[in-house]
Design a protein around this motif. Structure first.
Motif, PDB file in Angstrom:
ATOM      1  N   ASP A 126       2.728  24.901 -35.121  1.00  0.00           N
ATOM      2  CA  ASP A 126       1.471  24.308 -34.648  1.00  0.00           C
ATOM      3  C   ASP A 126       1.767  23.111 -33.749  1.00  0.00           C
ATOM      4  O   ASP A 126       2.428  22.166 -34.176  1.00  0.00           O
ATOM      5  CB  ASP A 126       0.645  23.869 -35.868  1.00  0.00           C
ATOM      6  CG  ASP A 126      -0.773  23.465 -35.494  1.00  0.00           C
ATOM      7  OD1 ASP A 126      -1.005  23.092 -34.326  1.00  0.00           O
ATOM      8  OD2 ASP A 126      -1.641  23.516 -36.381  1.00  0.00           O
ATOM      9  N   PRO A 127       1.285  23.135 -32.522  1.00  0.00           N
ATOM     10  CA  PRO A 127       1.560  22.012 -31.618  1.00  0.00           C
ATOM     11  C   PRO A 127       0.913  20.709 -32.057  1.00  0.00           C
ATOM     12  O   PRO A 127       1.272  19.641 -31.567  1.00  0.00           O
ATOM     13  CB  PRO A 127       0.975  22.478 -30.279  1.00  0.00           C
ATOM     14  CG  PRO A 127      -0.051  23.505 -30.639  1.00  0.00           C
ATOM     15  CD  PRO A 127       0.473  24.177 -31.871  1.00  0.00           C
ATOM     16  N   ALA A 128      -0.068  20.791 -32.987  1.00  0.00           N
ATOM     17  CA  ALA A 128      -0.735  19.575 -33.466  1.00  0.00           C
ATOM     18  C   ALA A 128       0.004  18.967 -34.652  1.00  0.00           C
ATOM     19  O   ALA A 128      -0.402  17.925 -35.160  1.00  0.00           O
ATOM     20  CB  ALA A 128      -2.173  19.890 -33.855  1.00  0.00           C
ATOM     21  N   SER A 129       1.066  19.622 -35.101  1.00  0.00           N
ATOM     22  CA  SER A 129       1.823  19.113 -36.242  1.00  0.00           C
ATOM     23  C   SER A 129       2.757  17.993 -35.798  1.00  0.00           C
ATOM     24  O   SER A 129       3.327  18.032 -34.712  1.00  0.00           O
ATOM     25  CB  SER A 129       2.618  20.264 -36.858  1.00  0.00           C
ATOM     26  OG  SER A 129       3.379  19.793 -37.933  1.00  0.00           O
ATOM     27  N   ASP A 130       2.926  16.989 -36.655  1.00  0.00           N
ATOM     28  CA  ASP A 130       3.709  15.811 -36.285  1.00  0.00           C
ATOM     29  C   ASP A 130       5.219  16.044 -36.333  1.00  0.00           C
ATOM     30  O   ASP A 130       5.975  15.530 -35.510  1.00  0.00           O
ATOM     31  CB  ASP A 130       3.387  14.652 -37.251  1.00  0.00           C
ATOM     32  CG  ASP A 130       1.928  14.266 -37.218  1.00  0.00           C
ATOM     33  OD1 ASP A 130       1.302  14.397 -36.152  1.00  0.00           O
ATOM     34  OD2 ASP A 130       1.406  13.829 -38.266  1.00  0.00           O
ATOM     35  N   VAL A 131       5.651  16.787 -37.350  1.00  0.00           N
ATOM     36  CA  VAL A 131       7.087  16.904 -37.619  1.00  0.00           C
ATOM     37  C   VAL A 131       7.869  17.509 -36.440  1.00  0.00           C
ATOM     38  O   VAL A 131       8.937  16.993 -36.071  1.00  0.00           O
ATOM     39  CB  VAL A 131       7.310  17.707 -38.922  1.00  0.00           C
ATOM     40  CG1 VAL A 131       8.774  18.040 -39.111  1.00  0.00           C
ATOM     41  CG2 VAL A 131       6.762  16.923 -40.112  1.00  0.00           C
ATOM     42  N   PRO A 132       7.369  18.594 -35.816  1.00  0.00           N
ATOM     43  CA  PRO A 132       8.153  19.184 -34.721  1.00  0.00           C
ATOM     44  C   PRO A 132       8.438  18.198 -33.590  1.00  0.00           C
ATOM     45  O   PRO A 132       9.544  18.211 -33.018  1.00  0.00           O
ATOM     46  CB  PRO A 132       7.273  20.339 -34.239  1.00  0.00           C
ATOM     47  CG  PRO A 132       6.491  20.737 -35.447  1.00  0.00           C
ATOM     48  CD  PRO A 132       6.207  19.433 -36.136  1.00  0.00           C
ATOM     49  N   ALA A 133       7.466  17.353 -33.271  1.00  0.00           N
ATOM     50  CA  ALA A 133       7.689  16.401 -32.175  1.00  0.00           C
ATOM     51  C   ALA A 133       8.819  15.431 -32.521  1.00  0.00           C
ATOM     52  O   ALA A 133       9.639  15.069 -31.665  1.00  0.00           O
ATOM     53  CB  ALA A 133       6.404  15.633 -31.870  1.00  0.00           C
ATOM     54  N   ALA A 134       8.865  15.031 -33.794  1.00  0.00           N
ATOM     55  CA  ALA A 134       9.940  14.143 -34.223  1.00  0.00           C
ATOM     56  C   ALA A 134      11.290  14.857 -34.108  1.00  0.00           C
ATOM     57  O   ALA A 134      12.297  14.265 -33.702  1.00  0.00           O
ATOM     58  CB  ALA A 134       9.694  13.682 -35.660  1.00  0.00           C
ATOM     59  N   ILE A 184       8.389  20.625 -45.170  1.00  0.00           N
ATOM     60  CA  ILE A 184       8.853  20.457 -43.794  1.00  0.00           C
ATOM     61  C   ILE A 184       9.064  21.826 -43.140  1.00  0.00           C
ATOM     62  O   ILE A 184       8.737  22.019 -41.968  1.00  0.00           O
ATOM     63  CB  ILE A 184      10.142  19.592 -43.732  1.00  0.00           C
ATOM     64  CG1 ILE A 184      10.504  19.318 -42.264  1.00  0.00           C
ATOM     65  CG2 ILE A 184      11.306  20.241 -44.484  1.00  0.00           C
ATOM     66  CD1 ILE A 184      11.617  18.288 -42.080  1.00  0.00           C
ATOM     67  N   GLY A 185       9.557  22.778 -43.925  1.00  0.00           N
ATOM     68  CA  GLY A 185       9.781  24.117 -43.364  1.00  0.00           C
ATOM     69  C   GLY A 185       8.486  24.754 -42.910  1.00  0.00           C
ATOM     70  O   GLY A 185       8.402  25.350 -41.832  1.00  0.00           O
ATOM     71  N   GLY A 186       7.462  24.607 -43.729  1.00  0.00           N
ATOM     72  CA  GLY A 186       6.168  25.175 -43.366  1.00  0.00           C
ATOM     73  C   GLY A 186       5.611  24.527 -42.112  1.00  0.00           C
ATOM     74  O   GLY A 186       5.071  25.202 -41.227  1.00  0.00           O
ATOM     75  N   ALA A 187       5.752  23.202 -42.024  1.00  0.00           N
ATOM     76  CA  ALA A 187       5.215  22.478 -40.871  1.00  0.00           C
ATOM     77  C   ALA A 187       5.908  22.914 -39.584  1.00  0.00           C
ATOM     78  O   ALA A 187       5.308  22.892 -38.516  1.00  0.00           O
ATOM     79  CB  ALA A 187       5.378  20.970 -41.076  1.00  0.00           C
TER      80      ALA A 187
END
Lengths: 277, 814
Positions: A120-128, A112-115
Motif C-alpha cells: 500500500d503506497p499509503a503505508s508508512d513502513v515501506p517509505a522508511a 511489518i511483513g503485512g505492512a
C-alpha cells in the motif's frame, strides 16, 4: 461488513505456509495481523477463497543484529518494533515510523511483513525502508531469495512476491551513530493514513542521503530527485523543492495531487532540516 | 471523549456554595450505569438472544435517483439460508400508513409519500428497494449481493442551491422540490428601516455542511410476536420508545394496547435515534406476517447512508448596526436540505433555531425565513443541537464580522450587545421569553481561563517575527432554548405531540425506592441523576434508588429524551413526585406519631418530631405502614407512591461563553486546536461531573464540524466517505485538555432551577473554533473559511487571499 465465505487454514511454519500457497495459488491470501486484509474482506473488496493464517508461525518475530544489518522477522508487530531498544539504537528511523503506524490497536496486531507485502503506497513502513535501503527476504518452494526494496513494489497493491512466496524477513543496514534522520507524517487525525509522509536519513551506508515518500504515487516512492540533488551538493531547501519530481500523487478526499506535491516539498524540507542535511 | 478538564478551576467555582450532601444534588457521584457498561454486562439490541429469529437484510439502491424497473430475487432465494426476497409492492399491504412525519411546519407543507420499502423509485443512495429474509446474518449478507435490481437512473439533485430551481423534480406528485417556506417576521418594515439607516451592514453566506451522527452503537431492531394473542414486542436502539410505539401502531396497525417497545442499553444517539425508521416498521410488519421474530442490525457502512444526517443548509445572514456596533436588526434566510424524504421531525429542525438567530444580543428588529428543499440524499433530521448550532454559528460568525467592520475586538463587540442582566426575564424580538441570564461574567471568566492578554501578546510576537505558525483566538457566546417543551408552544409550531414528562416515585415496603421515568437515556446518566434528585428530596442514599425506564410496559407514559429536555422536564417531574411522596409520608407519620405535620422534620431519611429524636419513623417504616395499610389516616390510599406529569411553563435558556486558541500552519494549512476554555451556565447542577462530561463531548462534536467532519457527495449523489476511515470523527489525540468553569443562574421556571446541558458544547464550539481560525488568518485578509477547515482548504484560502483571488468553494458547498 460481513465477508464472503472463505476457508481457513493455519500454517505452523513458514515452509507449511509456502506449500499451502503453492497448493491454493491465487485463491489464497496470507493472514498475519489482518489489519489491511480483513477490512477489505468485510467490505467485500477482497474475496480470497482461502486464508492461510501465519499468526502462529513462531520463529518470525525476531529483531536481531547480524553484522552490519538488523534482521527483522516478518511477523514482528509494529508495537514491538517501536519499543525495541535494539532498533532504537541501530535504526531509530524505523522504530519511530513503526511507533506511528495507525493507532495502538493496529500497532499491537499489525506486522511489518503485512505492512510491506500489502504494497500500500499509503503505508508508512515501506517509505522508511526505501530511505534506509533495506533488503527483503522472500521464501518460496525453491528456497529464499533477497529482493532490494527498490525492486519490491511493482504497482498499486502489487509486489515482486510470486503467488507462492512469503515475505519472511526484513534486513536493514545499521545506521551509523549520530546520523541524522526524520519522519514527517502529515495527517488530520493521529490514527489516519498519512496524506503525505516523508522518511529521511541524512547519510551513511556509503550511499548518501535516503528519502522515501508515503502516498505520492501508486507505490511507495523514493524521492530520487532530492537524493540526487543532495549528492550533487544542493542545499536542503534546493533539494526539497524537487521532492515531487516524478511522482503521480493520488486524488482523494484528503488532498488533491497538487496539494500533495506541495506538502511533499514542505515536509521534505522540514525532514531534511531536522535530519541536519 | 476522554479529554480531561481543569478540575481545579471547576472546583473553585463551586467552592462558594455549601458542599452538597453525599449522593444528593450537587455531588460528583460516580455514575451508576458505568460498571455494567464497561464490563460488557449491558445488553444492546444486537446482544439479545432470540431463538428462531430470521434476519432481515436490506437491499439498498446504489443510485441516488432511479426508477426501479425490475427486481429478480431468484438467485438470492437460491443462496443457502435465504428464505425469501420481498419488494416494495410485495410488502405494501403490510402498512396502513406511510412513514410518519410528525412536524408539518406549515399548513401547505409538501411531503412525499414515504414507504419503508420503495415502491417504484429510489430517491437516495441507500433507499431500501427490497428485503432479504434469511436464517442468519451471513446468509442475509450473501442474499443481498445476489438480488438483481434493474434501475433506470435519473438525474440526481445533489446540490442544495440547485434544488429549488426544480430542474429535476424528485417527487413528481409534489410538482416541486420545495417542501415549505416558514417565516418569522414580526415587523418587516422595522427591519428594512434598520438596514436603510445602518452605519454598518454585515452580509455573509455560511454553509452548514452535512454531518453523519455516527453514534457508537449503530441501530438495531428485533420484533418479537407473541405465539398467540396478537401481542408484539419491538426492541430497538432508539431514543424514543414511547413515540415509536404510537407511530408503529399508526403505520403497522398493531393495536397500541398489544404493542410493547423496549429500548435496551442504547449506545448514543445524538438525535439520530430520535426517529421512526423503515427498518423498525419492516421488522414489525414481517414478524406479524410470518409469526416469527425478525431482526436486523445496521452495519457501520449502512449507518452512514441509512441513518439520518444532520445540518446541511445554506445560511444568508445579515446584521445591521449603528456606528458603535450596536446591532439594530438581524435578517436570516435559510435554504435547508431535507434530503430525499421527511423523516419524523425533519422539517422542524431549522425551526428549532428560528428564534435564536439574534442569539444573546438585544436586537430590536428581526426577520427569519427558511425554505426546505428536497435533494437526492439521505434525509436530514435532529442532530445534537438541532437548529440551534446552526443559528449560533450564524450569529456568532456574523458578529465577529461586525467587530472587524467596526474596528473593535470580538470581546468588546459582544459586551456592547449582550442582553443586560436586569432585562430578564427577557421578551425577545423573536417571541421567546428568556428565563434568566447574565452573559458577561461567562465571557470574563473564559477570557481569564485562556489568558487572553497572554495569547494576544504571543500572537503579536509571532506576527512581528514573521513566523509561519499563526495563533488565533476565537470567542462565541450562546443561549439555547431547551427543555422541550411547553405543550401549548409546541402546538403553536404545529408539532404533533406534547412536551410533558411523567415520573412515578414509589417507596417499596422494604425501603428501596423505584423511580419510573418517561425519559429514555442512551448515555446521559439519568439513573444516577434521578437517584440524586430522589436522594436529595427524601434524605436517603442514592444506592437505595432504582430507576426504571425505556420500556413501555414498565413506563407507559413518556415523551423520551432529546433537546436537552430530560432534566428540566423529566428530572423536574421526578423531583415533584418525590415531593409528593414526602408529603404523603409526612401525613402518615404525623398520624402515627400523633403530632402536627409541622412538627416533623426530615433527618437522614427519617421523619422525626422536632426536638424529640426518639419519636421518629424511617422512610422504610412509613412505606411499610403505607403498604400494610393497617393504620392510615382517614381517606389515605395505601402504598407510598406518587405519579406526576409535568408540562413546563416555558423553555429553559442555558448560556455560556467558549474561547478557543488555534495554531494555523500557513505552509500546510493544518489547524491545531491548542487551548480551549468553556464557561457554561445550566442553572443548578445535579451532578457536576456529568455536566462536565456533557460539555466535553459537546465541545468535541462541535469542533468536529469545524475541523474534521463532512458527508461528501459526488456529482452522482454517492456518499464518498461512508466509513470511519474516511469520515473524520476525531479522537482525544487531536484535542487539548479543556478548561471548564461555570456560573450558576438558576432557571426560575422550574422548582429545581435546572436548565439542561446535553447540547450546549456542540452549539457553541463550532463558531468558537472557526472564529479562532479566521482570527489567526486575519493578517492575510481572510474573513471566512469553509467548514470543515481541512488543511488543503485552509492552505488554498490563504493562497487565494494572498493573490486576492476569490477563495475556493468547499466540497460541501452543496
Amino acid at each position: 461488513m460481513i465477508p464472503v465465505g472463505f476457508d481457513y487454514v493455519r500454517a505452523g511454519s513458514a515452509d507449511e505456509a509456502v506449500s499451502l500457497l503453492a497448493e491454493h495459488g491465487d485463491d489464497a491470501k496470507l493472514l498475519a495481523g489482518g489489519h489491511s486484509l480483513l477490512p477489505l474482506m468485510k467490505l467485500r473488496l477482497a474475496t480470497p477463497a482461502v486464508l492461510v493464517d501465519i499468526g502462529r508461525v513462531g520463529d518470525l518475530s525476531h529483531v536481531r543484529q547480524d553484522g552490519g544489518r538488523v534482521h527483522i522477522g516478518a511477523l514482528a508487530r509494529h508495537h514491538d518494533l517501536g519499543s525495541s531498544d535494539l532498533l532504537r539504537e541501530h535504526v531509530p528511523l524505523l522504530a519511530e515510523v513503526a511507533g506511528q503506524v495507525g493507532d495502538p490497536q493496529v500497532r499491537h496486531r499489525g506486522t511489518i511483513g503485512g505492512a510491506i507485502a500489502h504494497g500500500d503506497p499509503a503505508s508508512d513502513v515501506p517509505a522508511a525502508l526505501l530511505a534506509l535501503r533495506a533488503t527483503l527476504v522472500a521464501r518460496g518452494p525453491g528456497g529464499e531469495r533477497e529482493i532490494p526494496v527498490d525492486d519490491f513494489f511493482t504497482g498499486f497493491l502489487e509486489t515482486a512476491l510470486a503467488p507462492d512466496e512469503m515475505l519472511t524477513e526484513v534486513r536493514v543496514p545499521v545506521v551509523a551513530p549520530g546520523t541524522g534522520w526524520s519522519f514527517r507524517k502529515f495527517n488530520r487525525r493521529a490514527q489516519d493514513w498519512a496524506i503525505v509522509a516523508v522518511a529521511a536519513v541524512a547519510a551513511g551506508n556509503g550511499s548518501g542521503a535516503g528519502v522515501g515518500l508515503v502516498n505520492m504515487g501508486a507505490t511507495p516512492v523514493r524521492a530520487a530527485g532530492v537524493e540526487g540533488a543532495l549528492d550533487g551538493g544542493a542545499s536542503a531547501a534546493e533539494a526539497a523543492a524537487l521532492a515531487d519530481q516524478g511522482t503521480e500523487p493520488p486524488d482523494d478526499l484528503n488532498a488533491s495531487p497538487d496539494f500533495r506535491r506541495h506538502l511533499a516539498r514542505v515536509l521534505t524540507r522540514r525532514a531534511l532540516d531536522a535530519a541536519g542535511v | 471523549m476522554t479529554a480531561t478538564d481543569d478540575v481545579s478551576a471547576a472546583t473553585a467555582a463551586t467552592a462558594t456554595t455549601t458542599a452538597p450532601r453525599a449522593g444528593a444534588i450537587g455531588d460528583r457521584l460516580l455514575r451508576k450505569e458505568d460498571a455494567r457498561l464497561v464490563t460488557g454486562e449491558a445488553r444492546f439490541v444486537d446482544d439479545l438472544q432470540v431463538p428462531g429469529a430470521l434476519w432481515a437484510g436490506m437491499v439498498r439502491s446504489p443510485f441516488a435517483h432511479a426508477r426501479i424497473t425490475g427486481i429478480d430475487g431468484e438467485a438470492a432465494r437460491a443462496v443457502p439460508g435465504v428464505r425469501d426476497v420481498l419488494t416494495g409492492p410485495d410488502l405494501r399491504d403490510a402498512w396502513q400508513n406511510p412513514m410518519p412525519c410528525a412536524w408539518p411546519v406549515t399548513e401547505d407543507m409538501r411531503s412525499p409519500e414515504h414507504w419503508p420499502v420503495a415502491l417504484d423509485k429510489a430517491c437516495f443512495a441507500g433507499d431500501i428497494v427490497a428485503v432479504v429474509l434469511a436464517e442468519d446474518r451471513y446468509a442475509a449478507a450473501d442474499g443481498i449481493d445476489a438480488v438483481v435490481v434493474d434501475y433506470e437512473p435519473l438525474t440526481p439533485v445533489v446540490d442544495i442551491a440547485d434544488a429549488a430551481g426544480d430542474g429535476t423534480v424528485i417527487h413528481e406528485a409534489l410538482g416541486t422540490n420545495r417542501s415549505y417556506t416558514w417565516t418569522l417576521s414580526p415587523d418587516p418594515d422595522a427591519v428594512d428601516r434598520a438596514f436603510a439607516e445602518a452605519a454598518h451592514v454585515v452580509s455573509e453566506r455560511y454553509l452548514q455542511q452535512r454531518l453523519i451522527p455516527a453514534a457508537m452503537e449503530t441501530r438495531g431492531v428485533v420484533a418479537v410476536p407473541a405465539a398467540y394473542g396478537g401481542e408484539m414486542t419491538l426492541y430497538s436502539a432508539t431514543q424514543i420508545p414511547h413515540i415509536l410505539k404510537i407511530m408503529t401502531t399508526v403505520t403497522c396497525g398493531v393495536p397500541e394496547s398489544k404493542l410493547r417497545v423496549v429500548a435496551p442499553a442504547v449506545g448514543g444517539g445524538f438525535g439520530s435515534k430520535l426517529n421512526v425508521y423503515a427498518e423498525e416498521l419492516i421488522a414489525v410488519a414481517l414478524a406479524r406476517r410470518l409469526g416469527v421474530p425478525v431482526r436486523w442490525t445496521e452495519t457501520r457502512s449502512e449507518a452512514a447512508v441509512a441513518t439520518i444526517h444532520g445540518r446541511s443548509m445554506i445560511q444568508d445572514m445579515e446584521l445591521a448596526a449603528d456606528a458603535d456596533g450596536h446591532i439594530t436588526a438581524v435578517r436570516a434566510k435559510l435554504t435547508a436540505d431535507m434530503g430525499a424524504y421527511l423523516q419524523l421531525v425533519t422539517p422542524g429542525i431549522p425551526i428549532l433555531g428560528a428564534f435564536l438567530y439574534h442569539g444573546v444580543y438585544d436586537v430590536p428588529a428581526y426577520h427569519f425565513e427558511c425554505t426546505g428543499v428536497f435533494t437526492n440524499r439521505t434525509p436530514t433530521d435532529a442532530y445534537r443541537g438541532a437548529g440551534r448550532p446552526e443559528a449560533t454559528y450564524a450569529i456568532e460568525r456574523a458578529i465577529d464580522a461586525l467587530a472587524a467592520d467596526v474596528g473593535v475586538d470580538g470581546a468588546e463587540i459582544r459586551r456592547r450587545n449582550y442582553i443586560a442582566p436586569d432585562k430578564f426575564p427577557y421578551e425577545s424580538i423573536a417571541g421567546l421569553t428568556y428565563d434568566s441570564g447574565d452573559y458577561e461574567p461567562t465571557l470574563d471568566r473564559a477570557l481569564e481561563l485562556i489568558d487572553h492578554a497572554g495569547v494576544r501578546a504571543e500572537q503579536q510576537r509571532r506576527r512581528d517575527a514573521g513566523e509561519k505558525v499563526h495563533l488565533g483566538l476565537g470567542i462565541a457566546t450562546y443561549v439555547e432554548m431547551c427543555g422541550l417543551a411547553p405543550s401549548r408552544v409546541l402546538a403553536s409550531l404545529n408539532y404533533s405531540a406534547g412536551g410533558w414528562e411523567a415520573a412515578t416515585v414509589r417507596v417499596l415496603p422494604t425501603g428501596s425506592v423505584q423511580v419510573v421515568s418517561g425519559t429514555t437515556p442512551h448515555g446521559q446518566g439519568h439513573e444516577t441523576s434521578w437517584s440524586q434528585i430522589v436522594a436529595e428530596k427524601l434524605g436517603i442514599d442514592p444506592d437505595l434508588v432504582e430507576v426504571l425506564h425505556s420500556d413501555t410496559a414498565v413506563s407507559p407514559l413518556g415523551m423520551d429524551t432529546y433537546g436537552s429536555r430530560s432534566l428540566p422536564v423529566g428530572g423536574v417531574a421526578v423531583g415533584m413526585a418525590s415531593d409528593a411522596v414526602l408529603a404523603k409520608a409526612r401525613l402518615l407519620a404525623a398520624h402515627q406519631l400523633e403530632c402536627a405535620e409541622d412538627d416533623l422534620e426530615l433527618v437522614d431519611g427519617s421523619l422525626q418530631v422536632r426536638g424529640t429524636p426518639a419519636r421518629t419513623m424511617t422512610l422504610q417504616e412509613i412505606a411499610f405502614e403505607a403498604f400494610s395499610a393497617h393504620n392510615l389516616p382517614d381517606g389515605m390510599e395505601p402504598n407510598l407512591q406518587c405519579q406526576v406529569t409535568y408540562d413546563p411553563p416555558n423553555f429553559t435558556f442555558p448560556f455560556g461563553t467558549h474561547v478557543a486558541v488555534v495554531e494555523v500552519d500557513e505552509e500546510t494549512g493544518m489547524v491545531e486546536l491548542v487551548d480551549y476554555a468553556a464557561v457554561d451556565d445550566c442553572g443548578n447542577q445535579v451532578n457536576p461531573m456529568i455536566v462536565e462530561g456533557q460539555v466535553h463531548g459537546g465541545i468535541v462534536q462541535g469542533a468536529a464540524q469545524a475541523l474534521w467532519e463532512e458527508a461528501v457527495y459526488d456529482d452522482d449523489g454517492n456518499l464518498r466517505n461512508a466509513t470511519l476511515v474516511d469520515y473524520g470523527v476525531p479522537s482525544a489525540a487531536e484535542l487539548p485538555s479543556f478548561k471548564l468553569d461555570h456560573t450558576v443562574t438558576p432557571s426560575p421556571t422550574n422548582p429545581l432551577g435546572v436548565k439542561g446541558i446535553g447540547e450546549a458544547g456542540t452549539i457553541v464550539s463550532t463558531p468558537t473554533v472557526v472564529n479562532a481560525i479566521v482570527d489567526a488568518l486575519s493578517p492575510f485578509g481572510v474573513t471566512d473559511v469553509v467548514m470543515p477547515a481541512t488543511p488543503e482548504r485552509v492552505w488554498a484560502t490563504i493562497e487565494a487571499a494572498r493573490s486576492s483571488a476569490p477563495a475556493p468553494a468547499g466540497e460541501g458547498a452543496s
